[in-house]
Motif scaffolding. Structure first.
Motif, PDB file in Angstrom:
ATOM      1  N   ASP A   3       0.851  -1.185   0.000  1.00  0.00           N
ATOM      2  CA  ASP A   3       0.000   0.000   0.000  1.00  0.00           C
ATOM      3  C   ASP A   3       0.891   1.241   0.000  1.00  0.00           C
ATOM      4  OD1 ASP A   3      -1.784   2.060   0.399  1.00  0.00           O
ATOM      5  OD2 ASP A   3      -2.687   1.193   2.204  1.00  0.00           O
ATOM      6  N   SER A   6       0.021   3.945   2.565  1.00  0.00           N
ATOM      7  CA  SER A   6       0.049   3.616   3.985  1.00  0.00           C
ATOM      8  C   SER A   6       1.120   4.424   4.707  1.00  0.00           C
ATOM      9  CB  SER A   6       0.353   2.127   4.156  1.00  0.00           C
ATOM     10  OG  SER A   6       0.590   1.803   5.512  1.00  0.00           O
ATOM     11  N   GLN A  13       6.685  -2.906   4.847  1.00  0.00           N
ATOM     12  CA  GLN A  13       5.592  -3.676   4.256  1.00  0.00           C
ATOM     13  C   GLN A  13       6.144  -4.846   3.448  1.00  0.00           C
ATOM     14  OE1 GLN A  13       2.340  -1.571   2.265  1.00  0.00           O
ATOM     15  NE2 GLN A  13       3.194   0.342   3.072  1.00  0.00           N
TER      16      GLN A  13
END
Length: 79
Positions: A3, A6, A13
């Motif tokens: 993402d 994010s 991530q």
């Protein structure tokens, strides 16, 4: 999928994604290259390298000079 919007940094991530794949047994043997990860996930080489460094520091992968990264043998596994 990562993402990009994010607040969690992309390298964290990506490390989490690879960590799950390793722990679930979906990623074994050779880990995709820094370039391969960057292209696959739409991130920079530095982001890929940072994610792999996290996993290496955690002992989940090992780097072999001139060959790349490999999933480390799990404790208790017979070689």
């Amino acid at each position: 999928m990562l993402d990009h919007d994010s607040p969690v940094p992309l390298y964290e991530q990506l490390a989490a994604l690879l960590r799950r794949q390793i722990r679930d047994g979906n990623l074994t043997g050779r880990v995709p290259s820094i370039l391969g990860l960057a292209q696959e996930h739409g991130v920079s080489h530095r982001t890929s390298a940072a994610a792999l460094a996290i996993l290496r520091d955690e002992g989940l992968i090992v780097s072999v000079r001139g060959k790349g990264f490999y999933v480390a043998e799990r404790r208790g596994q017979q070689g």
